[in-house]
Design an enzyme around this catalytic site. Structure first.
Site, PDB file in Angstrom:
ATOM      1  N   THR A  37       8.064   7.780   3.532  1.00 60.88           N
ATOM      2  CA  THR A  37       8.338   7.862   2.098  1.00 60.88           C
ATOM      3  C   THR A  37       8.082   9.268   1.571  1.00 60.88           C
ATOM      4  O   THR A  37       7.281  10.027   2.118  1.00 60.88           O
ATOM      5  CB  THR A  37       7.480   6.869   1.276  1.00 60.88           C
ATOM      6  OG1 THR A  37       6.200   7.445   0.989  1.00 60.88           O
ATOM      7  CG2 THR A  37       7.325   5.527   1.977  1.00 60.88           C
ATOM      8  N   ASN A  78      -1.154   7.170   3.312  1.00 63.74           N
ATOM      9  CA  ASN A  78      -1.486   8.587   3.532  1.00 63.74           C
ATOM     10  C   ASN A  78      -1.330   9.422   2.264  1.00 63.74           C
ATOM     11  O   ASN A  78      -2.066  10.400   2.075  1.00 63.74           O
ATOM     12  CB  ASN A  78      -0.573   9.126   4.647  1.00 63.74           C
ATOM     13  CG  ASN A  78      -0.534  10.634   4.679  1.00 63.74           C
ATOM     14  OD1 ASN A  78      -1.480  11.291   5.107  1.00 63.74           O
ATOM     15  ND2 ASN A  78       0.565  11.216   4.175  1.00 63.74           N
ATOM     16  N   TYR A 143     -11.480  14.295  -7.264  1.00 63.31           N
ATOM     17  CA  TYR A 143     -10.874  13.949  -5.963  1.00 63.31           C
ATOM     18  C   TYR A 143     -11.894  13.208  -5.112  1.00 63.31           C
ATOM     19  O   TYR A 143     -11.606  12.147  -4.540  1.00 63.31           O
ATOM     20  CB  TYR A 143     -10.410  15.230  -5.265  1.00 63.31           C
ATOM     21  CG  TYR A 143      -9.871  15.030  -3.856  1.00 63.31           C
ATOM     22  CD1 TYR A 143      -8.543  14.664  -3.652  1.00 63.31           C
ATOM     23  CD2 TYR A 143     -10.687  15.215  -2.737  1.00 63.31           C
ATOM     24  CE1 TYR A 143      -8.042  14.485  -2.368  1.00 63.31           C
ATOM     25  CE2 TYR A 143     -10.193  15.039  -1.460  1.00 63.31           C
ATOM     26  CZ  TYR A 143      -8.873  14.677  -1.272  1.00 63.31           C
ATOM     27  OH  TYR A 143      -8.392  14.495   0.007  1.00 63.31           O
ATOM     28  N   LYS A 147     -11.819   9.360  -3.681  1.00 63.47           N
ATOM     29  CA  LYS A 147     -11.867   9.020  -2.251  1.00 63.47           C
ATOM     30  C   LYS A 147     -13.082   8.145  -1.943  1.00 63.47           C
ATOM     31  O   LYS A 147     -13.036   7.330  -1.023  1.00 63.47           O
ATOM     32  CB  LYS A 147     -11.871  10.298  -1.407  1.00 63.47           C
ATOM     33  CG  LYS A 147     -10.543  11.062  -1.433  1.00 63.47           C
ATOM     34  CD  LYS A 147      -9.425  10.310  -0.710  1.00 63.47           C
ATOM     35  CE  LYS A 147      -8.164  11.149  -0.581  1.00 63.47           C
ATOM     36  NZ  LYS A 147      -7.096  10.464   0.177  1.00 63.47           N
ATOM     37  N   VAL A 176      -7.828  19.869   6.698  1.00 62.51           N
ATOM     38  CA  VAL A 176      -6.701  19.738   7.617  1.00 62.51           C
ATOM     39  C   VAL A 176      -5.665  20.788   7.226  1.00 62.51           C
ATOM     40  O   VAL A 176      -5.495  21.084   6.030  1.00 62.51           O
ATOM     41  CB  VAL A 176      -6.088  18.313   7.540  1.00 62.51           C
ATOM     42  CG1 VAL A 176      -4.969  18.152   8.567  1.00 62.51           C
ATOM     43  CG2 VAL A 176      -7.164  17.253   7.739  1.00 62.51           C
ATOM     44  N   THR A 178      -2.758  21.699   6.091  1.00 64.28           N
ATOM     45  CA  THR A 178      -1.555  21.236   5.373  1.00 64.28           C
ATOM     46  C   THR A 178      -1.465  21.973   4.038  1.00 64.28           C
ATOM     47  O   THR A 178      -2.364  22.728   3.673  1.00 64.28           O
ATOM     48  CB  THR A 178      -1.639  19.724   5.075  1.00 64.28           C
ATOM     49  OG1 THR A 178      -2.681  19.528   4.114  1.00 64.28           O
ATOM     50  CG2 THR A 178      -1.925  18.898   6.307  1.00 64.28           C
TER      51      THR A 178
HETATM   52  N1  LIG Z   1      -5.484  18.474   3.910  1.00 58.01           N
HETATM   53  C1  LIG Z   1      -6.762  18.167   3.898  1.00 58.01           C
HETATM   54  O1  LIG Z   1      -7.628  19.043   4.028  1.00 58.01           O
HETATM   55  C2  LIG Z   1      -7.189  16.718   3.775  1.00 58.01           C
HETATM   56  C3  LIG Z   1      -8.511  16.402   4.106  1.00 58.01           C
HETATM   57  C4  LIG Z   1      -8.945  15.086   4.009  1.00 58.01           C
HETATM   58  C5  LIG Z   1      -8.055  14.101   3.592  1.00 58.01           C
HETATM   59  N2  LIG Z   1      -6.778  14.444   3.265  1.00 58.01           N
HETATM   60  C6  LIG Z   1      -5.899  13.367   2.794  1.00 58.01           C
HETATM   61  O2  LIG Z   1      -4.828  13.227   3.713  1.00 58.01           O
HETATM   62  C7  LIG Z   1      -3.683  12.695   3.038  1.00 58.01           C
HETATM   63  C8  LIG Z   1      -2.484  13.562   3.326  1.00 58.01           C
HETATM   64  O3  LIG Z   1      -2.727  14.846   2.784  1.00 58.01           O
HETATM   65  P1  LIG Z   1      -2.041  16.182   3.317  1.00 58.01           P
HETATM   66  O4  LIG Z   1      -3.133  17.078   3.703  1.00 58.01           O
HETATM   67  O5  LIG Z   1      -0.963  15.874   4.296  1.00 58.01           O
HETATM   68  O6  LIG Z   1      -1.459  16.699   1.925  1.00 58.01           O
HETATM   69  P2  LIG Z   1      -0.094  17.336   1.464  1.00 58.01           P
HETATM   70  O7  LIG Z   1       0.475  18.180   2.549  1.00 58.01           O
HETATM   71  O8  LIG Z   1      -0.394  17.937   0.144  1.00 58.01           O
HETATM   72  O9  LIG Z   1       0.835  16.064   1.277  1.00 58.01           O
HETATM   73  C9  LIG Z   1       0.557  15.099   0.294  1.00 58.01           C
HETATM   74  C10 LIG Z   1       1.481  13.936   0.532  1.00 58.01           C
HETATM   75  O10 LIG Z   1       1.187  12.929  -0.442  1.00 58.01           O
HETATM   76  C11 LIG Z   1       2.387  12.582  -1.106  1.00 58.01           C
HETATM   77  N3  LIG Z   1       2.135  12.272  -2.519  1.00 58.01           N
HETATM   78  C12 LIG Z   1       1.370  12.970  -3.399  1.00 58.01           C
HETATM   79  N4  LIG Z   1       1.394  12.381  -4.587  1.00 58.01           N
HETATM   80  C13 LIG Z   1       2.207  11.287  -4.478  1.00 58.01           C
HETATM   81  C14 LIG Z   1       2.643  10.287  -5.372  1.00 58.01           C
HETATM   82  N5  LIG Z   1       2.241  10.267  -6.646  1.00 58.01           N
HETATM   83  N6  LIG Z   1       3.477   9.318  -4.911  1.00 58.01           N
HETATM   84  C15 LIG Z   1       3.887   9.330  -3.628  1.00 58.01           C
HETATM   85  N7  LIG Z   1       3.515  10.258  -2.717  1.00 58.01           N
HETATM   86  C16 LIG Z   1       2.681  11.227  -3.147  1.00 58.01           C
HETATM   87  C17 LIG Z   1       3.274  13.815  -1.015  1.00 58.01           C
HETATM   88  O11 LIG Z   1       4.601  13.379  -1.148  1.00 58.01           O
HETATM   89  P3  LIG Z   1       5.759  14.320  -1.749  1.00 58.01           P
HETATM   90  O12 LIG Z   1       6.342  14.999  -0.550  1.00 58.01           O
HETATM   91  O13 LIG Z   1       6.669  13.355  -2.424  1.00 58.01           O
HETATM   92  O14 LIG Z   1       5.113  15.309  -2.697  1.00 58.01           O
HETATM   93  C18 LIG Z   1       2.939  14.333   0.369  1.00 58.01           C
HETATM   94  O15 LIG Z   1       3.694  13.710   1.357  1.00 58.01           O
HETATM   95  C19 LIG Z   1      -4.060  12.636   1.554  1.00 58.01           C
HETATM   96  O16 LIG Z   1      -4.480  11.340   1.220  1.00 58.01           O
HETATM   97  C20 LIG Z   1      -5.240  13.603   1.463  1.00 58.01           C
HETATM   98  O17 LIG Z   1      -6.086  13.306   0.370  1.00 58.01           O
HETATM   99  C21 LIG Z   1      -6.320  15.719   3.365  1.00 58.01           C
END
Ligand SMILES: NC(=O)c1ccc[n+]([C@@H]2O[C@H](COP(=O)([O-])OP(=O)(O)OC[C@H]3O[C@@H](n4cnc5c(N)ncnc54)[C@H](OP(=O)(O)O)[C@@H]3O)[C@@H](O)[C@H]2O)c1
Length: 237
Positions: A37, A78, A143, A147, A176, A178
């Site tokens: 998605t 996710n 945030y 969580k 991570v 990203t």
């Molecule tokens: N990166 C880190 O350091 C880290 C650490 C711990 C946990 N996490 C968690 O890991 C998960 C993935 O994060 P990521 O690092 O891959 O982040 P990212 O690259 O910023 O991607 C965020 C993802 O969430 C989707 N999203 C955001 N808001 C949304 C909404 N309102 N409705 C539907 N989709 C939505 C985005 O979709 P769109 O493409 O449509 O924008 C995107 O695919 C998250 O839950 C984040 O909190 C990340």
């Protein structure tokens, strides 16, 4: 046990970051079908993935996604957002938004998909938490709270879903590599590593996955005095 081979998975936020790595890893392990998605489904680039539009805060969008993925056996919550909202200084709308996406989003998708998973013979849900479920810092206050709340949601739903034949894994990780952590200059785990550990957790029915050393350290530190996690409490004001 939940096998990835032959499964039908849906990954929220599956077009980039950890979600994209999850879609790739699911196909590598033999998933039959993966729904990925995105708010704009045209951003899903995996050649085999089935793109679905999903805004996790919109109940109508969540219901439409569930209608389009009736054969799902694995749901991966996710999608998440980091707005750096501070409790005292940011707009209350930003604080609410982090809860809407990070807490209510997975709750809405889980409520929509549980009947499908049950109909399809049980299944598995994986929720992506954070090390910040257990630790907070200036800049990530809302945030972190969202969580923590998601972690508690996972703990409750794991018990509620067990009799229905649905297992639930919660994953914690620090930084991570990203978009979300692009502004951070620190050691980061690769999305690929997080995805592989997440799928190992699903396949072994692990209730919890700690995907990096920081998560393991912070979890281990929770039983210590609060000053171990927050040494600034011992400094003069
Ligand atoms: N990166 C880190 O350091 C880290 C650490 C711990 C946990 N996490 C968690 O890991 C998960 C993935 O994060 P990521 O690092 O891959 O982040 P990212 O690259 O910023 O991607 C965020 C993802 O969430 C989707 N999203 C955001 N808001 C949304 C909404 N309102 N409705 C539907 N989709 C939505 C985005 O979709 P769109 O493409 O449509 O924008 C995107 O695919 C998250 O839950 C984040 O909190 C990340």
């Amino acid at each position: 046990m939940t096998s990835i081979k032959g499964s039908v998975a849906i990954v929220t936020g599956g077009s980039r970051g950890i979600g994209k790595a999850l879609v790739e890893a699911l196909y590598q392990r033999g998933a039959a079908k993966v729904y990925a998605t995105a708010r704009d489904p045209r951003t899903v680039t995996h050649p085999d993935a089935i793109p679905l539009a999903l805004e996790v805060t919109d109940p109508g969008s969540v219901a439409a996604a569930a209608d389009q993925a009736p054969d799902a056996t694995i749901l991966i919550n996710n999608a998440g957002v980091l707005l750096n909202a501070s409790f005292l200084d940011s707009s209350i709308d930003d604080v609410r938004r982090e809860f809407e996406v990070n807490f209510y989003g997975p709750l809405l998708t889980t409520r929509a998909f549980v009947p499908l998973l049950e109909r399809n013979g049980g299944g598995h849900i994986l929720n992506i938490h954070s090390v910040l479920s257990w630790f907070t810092a200036p800049g990530v206050e809302a945030y972190s709270a969202s969580k923590s709340a998601l972690w508690s949601q996972t703990n409750a739903l794991r018990l509620a879903l067990r009799p229905r034949g649905i297992n639930l894994t919660g994953l914690h990780v620090g930084y991570v590599d990203t978009d979300m952590a692009s502004g951070v200059d620190a050691a980061k785990t690769s999305p690929h590593s997080v995805a592989e550990q997440a799928l190992d957790g699903i396949e072994s029915d692990a209730p919890e996955v700690l995907a990096d050393d920081l998560s393991r350290q912070v979890k281990a530190g929770l039983s210590a005095d609060l000053t171990a996690l927050y040494p600034q409490l011992t400094a003069p004001r």
